[in-house]
Design a protein around this motif. Structure first.
Motif, PDB file in Angstrom:
ATOM      1  N   GLY A   1       0.818  -1.218   0.000  1.00  0.00           N
ATOM      2  CA  GLY A   1       0.000   0.000   0.000  1.00  0.00           C
ATOM      3  C   GLY A   1       0.849   1.264   0.000  1.00  0.00           C
TER       4      GLY A   1
ATOM      5  N   LEU B   1      -5.087   3.057  -8.535  1.00  0.00           N
ATOM      6  CA  LEU B   1      -5.075   3.424  -7.114  1.00  0.00           C
ATOM      7  C   LEU B   1      -3.646   3.718  -6.652  1.00  0.00           C
ATOM      8  CD1 LEU B   1      -6.574   3.808  -4.442  1.00  0.00           C
ATOM      9  CD2 LEU B   1      -6.332   1.348  -4.029  1.00  0.00           C
TER      10      LEU B   1
ATOM     11  N   MET C   1      -2.328   7.085  -5.079  1.00  0.00           N
ATOM     12  CA  MET C   1      -1.715   7.116  -3.739  1.00  0.00           C
ATOM     13  C   MET C   1      -0.401   7.883  -3.766  1.00  0.00           C
ATOM     14  SD  MET C   1      -3.232   5.245  -1.148  1.00  0.00           S
ATOM     15  CE  MET C   1      -2.190   4.102  -0.232  1.00  0.00           C
TER      16      MET C   1
ATOM     17  N   ARG D   1      -0.957   8.575   3.072  1.00  0.00           N
ATOM     18  CA  ARG D   1      -0.772   7.205   2.565  1.00  0.00           C
ATOM     19  C   ARG D   1      -0.697   6.210   3.720  1.00  0.00           C
ATOM     20  NH1 ARG D   1       3.178   9.239  -1.006  1.00  0.00           N
ATOM     21  NH2 ARG D   1       4.870   8.349   0.237  1.00  0.00           N
TER      22      ARG D   1
ATOM     23  N   LEU E   1      -7.510  11.045  -3.244  1.00  0.00           N
ATOM     24  CA  LEU E   1      -7.615   9.904  -4.160  1.00  0.00           C
ATOM     25  C   LEU E   1      -8.763  10.102  -5.137  1.00  0.00           C
ATOM     26  CD1 LEU E   1      -7.071   6.804  -1.826  1.00  0.00           C
ATOM     27  CD2 LEU E   1      -5.466   7.817  -3.449  1.00  0.00           C
TER      28      LEU E   1
END
Lengths: 448, 170
Positions: B22, B99, B103, B111, B149
């Motif tokens: 992520g 995505l 990010m 984040r 986002l």
């Protein structure tokens, strides 16, 4: 066109779950290799015992916690961040400073009043630089050594009250700076020219003419066993010439007061303390010489095939060194006296700082900090960073985030509170702690 | 000690990989950061195993490494020649690519908060404790992160209030 963030996160999570991952054994192997590599890359500290074999330094007398576990420390002000990288912390009196690079390429400064948590002055840019070399907090000024975009080096002298640049001084690698109460003394390594500048104005207070026997090192003559400070309290300047002569001058005027007999030629590292100059030179291992107004003599010798990476005065007639094995770069710390090496211990990997107060010696800067008594007894073995608060007390920030004051002599520990685990490194005083987190700089109040 | 560590690795490494993925949006980097974090954990396992939350310590290592591009490159170079290569990762979906790109436009604190909340399902209180900020700040990070986002992805910023009080795009 994606329609739902939650679903997108869920998809990303599923794809992360599908990524191959090595086994635990691979991580362990990598950890062992890291340890070996660190051992090779750093020096271990060893101290030797003359006339009685090796001092055993495993008598750890850490006392059980007399205080109950404390909760999170209260924050002071807001976290400070100039972008994706945490700024560098420093403290002068009751003000905390943060200096770091912003995404726009400028270097910025911010300051927080440690009493109220309020901004001391608005955060502002100091300029655009290739990098920050040093940050030195002094009562007179906050000094910022930077590498310019053109490759030169400049010392910025900042007003602690406003963060504004008062004046600046170009310098080069190898130059010496000495900080007196009234003046900043700068020696240019290339020429040996030594000049003093008034803190407030940057105007030249005095200048020593360049000598045929060029000055190669300029140090302040520190006195006493107080906490190590950047500012020289004794008012005396000690200079070493290329031929090894030692000249003592008045720091306020630059006037030469005396020239010591003998020579420290061949010395590569120096520390001046209590009217004596200690120098390290090459020998079969290394040779520590001491010089004073009566002359020069051998103080101590180090083991063969070891070289000194750092030295500091650590009590009356005591010198402590970090030395490194030339073959496998194992580092050790050692204390030496007129009778020779007093003790020697292996240093934790990544030990980078050797500090002394009250005759005790602190090895820190790596993941583990160790404190030793003058007799080589290990007083403290602490995960995380440890710094002296006074001659008798240290401030510890553990890797688990526990913050404590510890009596250096007895190991008595007082829990002060916690910060998020792994918040390192930190600087602090008796009132506040400033630490780097992953992305910003945080300040916490410490209970009195 | 080895069994303890291996058990800890088995129980937690998948979560850390989610988190690293992520933060970085790069499968190779995420795999490498996770291995590096556990390598550092093994070096100090005797102490770390006594921590209340050693997993939080690992996430902090990943944070630091992921926020420093040069250190990250150094880590990858240092170990690329040492470790046997892992099987190839399946290609990311189009939504994941989008995505990840979005990010990367966000501040690192956003984040981090989004990864903790939406990939690890951590509560607002947990995130506040881990990051050392008030819960209101976490909510603000999440809200602003989602708004960022949505803007980057061109999604309608139709905000609703969730169970934790965070208003975000739906």
């Amino acid at each position: 066109m994606p329609a739902d963030l939650d679903e997108m996160f869920a998809t990303l999570g599923r794809q992360a779950d599908a990524l191959p991952l090595g086994p635990a054994a691979s991580a362990r192997r990598r950890g062992r290799q890291r340890s070996r590599r660190q051992l090779l890359a750093t020096a271990a500290a060893v101290v030797g015992l003359i006339g009685g074999g090796f001092a055993v330094t495993t008598n750890l007398h850490r006392k059980p916690d007399p205080s109950p576990p404390a909760g999170p420390l209260p924050s002071i002000g807001k976290p400070i961040s100039f972008g994706d990288h945490a700024p560098l912390p420093s403290i002068i009196g009751d003000t905390a400073y943060a200096i770091g690079a912003a995404p726009d390429g400028t270097t910025r400064i911010a300051a927080v009043d440690l009493t109220t948590g309020a901004e001391r002055f608005p955060a502002h840019p100091l300029g655009s630089f290739a990098g920050i070399l040093t940050v030195t907090p002094l009562p007179q000024a906050l000094l910022l050594g930077v590498e310019d975009l053109g490759g030169g080096r400049t010392l910025l002298v900042l007003d602690p009250a406003t963060g504004e640049q008062e004046w600046k001084l170009p310098f080069e690698k190898g130059d010496d700076f000495v900080y007196f109460k009234q003046d900043l003394v700068h020696m240019a390594a290339k020429t040996g020219e030594t000049r003093a500048f008034d803190w407030a104005t940057g105007s030249e207070s005095w200048r020593q003419a360049t000598r045929a026997d060029r000055i190669i090192r300029t140090l302040g003559l520190h006195s006493g066993t107080d906490l190590p400070t950047a500012e020289v309290s004794g008012g005396r300047l000690l200079q070493v010439t290329k031929s090894g002569k030692v000249i003592i001058s008045d720091g306020a005027t630059g006037t030469v007061r005396e020239t010591w007999p003998g020579s420290v030629a061949g010395g590569t590292k120096f520390v001046a303390q209590d009217a004596k100059l200690y120098s390290v030179g090459a020998g079969p291992g290394y040779v520590i010489r001491v010089m004073d107004r009566t002359g020069s003599r051998v103080f101590s010798t180090g083991p063969a095939d070891r070289r000194v990476s750092s030295l500091t005065a650590c009590g009356t007639d005591r010198i402590c060194v970090l030395d490194t094995n030339g073959e496998d770069a194992q580092t050790a710390a050692a204390m030496a006296g007129p009778e020779g090496e007093v003790w020697r211990v292996e240093a934790p990997s990544e030990t980078s700082l050797l500090e002394s107060a009250g005759g005790r010696v602190l090895l820190t800067g790596g993941e583990t900090s160790l404190l030793y008594a003058a007799n080589g007894e290990r007083l403290l073995d602490q995960d995380g960073s440890v710094r002296f608060l006074s001659e008798t007390e240290v401030l510890s920030v553990g890797g688990d985030g526990k913050v404590a004051r510890i009596q250096a002599g007895t190991g008595e520990r007082r829990e002060l509170g916690t910060v998020p685990a792994g918040t390192q490194p930190c600087v602090g005083n008796s009132r506040a702690l400033i630490c780097l987190s992953a992305l910003d700089l945080r300040i916490w109040a410490l209970p009195s | 000690m080895t069994d303890d560590f291996d058990g800890f690795y088995r129980d937690t490494s998948r979560r850390l990989l989610r988190y690293a993925y992520g933060l970085t949006g790069d499968a190779g980097e995420a795999q490498d950061l996770v291995q590096e974090a556990y390598a550092r954990a093994w070096q100090r396992w005797r102490r770390l195993s006594g921590y209340d939350d050693p997993e939080a310590w690992l996430r902090l290592v990943v944070n630091r490494l992921s926020s420093d591009r040069w250190r990250r490159i150094g880590v990858r170079r240092a170990w690329a020649a040492v470790e046997a290569p892992l099987p190839p990762a399946p290609p990311p979906s189009e939504d994941t690519v989008l995505l990840v790109q979005a990010m990367r436009t966000l501040p690192a604190v956003h984040r981090r908060a989004l990864a903790l909340r939406y990939l690890l399902d951590r509560s607002i209180a947990d995130i506040a404790a881990e990051t050392g900020v008030p819960e209101g700040t976490v909510k603000s990070w999440l809200s602003r992160g989602r708004a960022g986002l949505a803007a980057a992805l061109g999604i309608e910023d139709d905000t609703t209030t969730t169970r934790e009080g965070v208003r975000h795009a739906r």
